[in-house]
Design an enzyme around this catalytic site. Structure first.
Site, PDB file in Angstrom:
ATOM      1  N   ARG A   1      -5.806  -4.524  12.911  1.00 40.46           N
ATOM      2  CA  ARG A   1      -6.637  -5.976  13.190  1.00 40.46           C
ATOM      3  C   ARG A   1      -7.376  -5.397  14.221  1.00 40.46           C
ATOM      4  NH1 ARG A   1      -3.812  -9.464  10.315  1.00 40.46           N
ATOM      5  NH2 ARG A   1      -1.981  -9.164   9.326  1.00 40.46           N
TER       6      ARG A   1
ATOM      7  N   CYS B   1      -3.986 -12.745   7.508  1.00 41.98           N
ATOM      8  CA  CYS B   1      -4.821 -12.389   7.472  1.00 41.98           C
ATOM      9  C   CYS B   1      -5.902 -13.560   6.974  1.00 41.98           C
ATOM     10  CB  CYS B   1      -5.809 -11.190   6.280  1.00 41.98           C
ATOM     11  SG  CYS B   1      -4.620  -9.997   6.318  1.00 41.98           S
TER      12      CYS B   1
HETATM   13  C1  BEZ Z   1      -0.717 -10.319   6.076  1.00 42.01           C
HETATM   14  O1  BEZ Z   1      -0.133 -11.498   6.346  1.00 42.01           O
HETATM   15  O2  BEZ Z   1      -2.467 -10.843   6.645  1.00 42.01           O
HETATM   16  C2  BEZ Z   1      -0.137  -8.970   6.379  1.00 42.01           C
HETATM   17  C3  BEZ Z   1       1.364  -8.468   6.892  1.00 42.01           C
HETATM   18  C4  BEZ Z   1       0.966  -7.531   6.957  1.00 42.01           C
HETATM   19  C5  BEZ Z   1       0.450  -6.337   6.222  1.00 42.01           C
HETATM   20  C6  BEZ Z   1      -0.640  -7.093   5.590  1.00 42.01           C
HETATM   21  C7  BEZ Z   1      -0.911  -7.729   5.331  1.00 42.01           C
END
Ligand code: BEZ
Length: 216
Positions: free
Chosen positions: A129, A52
């Site tokens: 996403r 993110c």
């Molecule tokens: C992330 O790295 O943004 C992420 C990865 C897995 C679940 C939620 C966020």
């Protein structure tokens, strides 16, 4: 796990559902925020997570591109406004990148549910996403959904935005892998007369129903 739950999923061609929400730039009414402008509404699973952070930074680093293309950005996650503010400050401190666009604090998940961003088979507590491209009339024109563990492609987001705007401006369609500067597809003729005009044109033509032209 919520089995067989029916969730609302806005579709391409629907008007963007309206809502009010707290964001990092203050309270907004979405219909006012998006009025008369292209808007990209995008969700991310959680603040202070690595993928993110790369994605939000990507949007922030391309802020000028979106400004130049008359497009407002607005992010969302199921986190509190305090978490958002702390994360914005943390990223600014660590990398110098500032998220200037508002980020919705969807702590009660109401916006995530309204936009089909909460997909229980992937996560019951984090938004997937999602990317919603909304036109100046408030209509949803393109939707992308990515899972939690795969980040989006900023080049494709920018290409899709330019493709939508160009298609609207010139009343044309875009072929596979179209990029700005390449030939576009002319809509098929609707009358025999139009077909004859097409045959006499300098379009690149496979047949009467598949013709391409330069925009310049
Ligand atoms: C992330 O790295 O943004 C992420 C990865 C897995 C679940 C939620 C966020």
């Amino acid at each position: 796990m919520m089995e067989n739950q029916v969730l609302t999923m806005p579709r391409i061609g629907d008007m963007a559902p309206d809502f009010e929400a707290m964001t990092t730039t203050g309270k907004i009414k979405f219909s006012d925020y998006i009025k008369d402008s292209w808007t990209i509404l995008f969700s991310h699973p959680a603040d202070f997570t690595p993928v993110c952070t790369t994605e939000m930074s990507g949007f922030a680093l391309d802020q000028k591109f979106f400004d130049d293309h008359g497009t407002k950005l607005i992010g969302l996650s199921i986190d509190s406004i305090h978490a958002h503010i702390a994360w914005v400050n943390n990223v600014k401190k660590n990398t110098g990148v500032l998220f200037e666009f508002p980020i919705i604090a969807d702590i009660d998940m109401s916006v995530s549910k309204l936009y089909g961003m909460l997909q229980p088979g992937e996560s019951e507590t984090a938004a997937v996403r999602a990317v919603f491209f909304i036109d100046p009339a408030g209509k949803i024109r393109l939707i992308m959904y990515y899972p939690l563990n795969v980040g989006r492609n900023m080049e494709e987001i920018k290409r899709a935005l330019i493709a939508l705007q160009t298609a609207d401006q010139y009343k044309v369609a875009m072929p596979l892998n179209w990029k700005p500067g390449e030939k576009v597809i002319v809509p098929p003729p609707k009358t025999v007369e139009e077909m004859k005009e097409r045959e006499a044109s300098d379009y690149e033509m496979v047949d009467f129903y598949l013709a391409k032209k330069d925009l310049a």
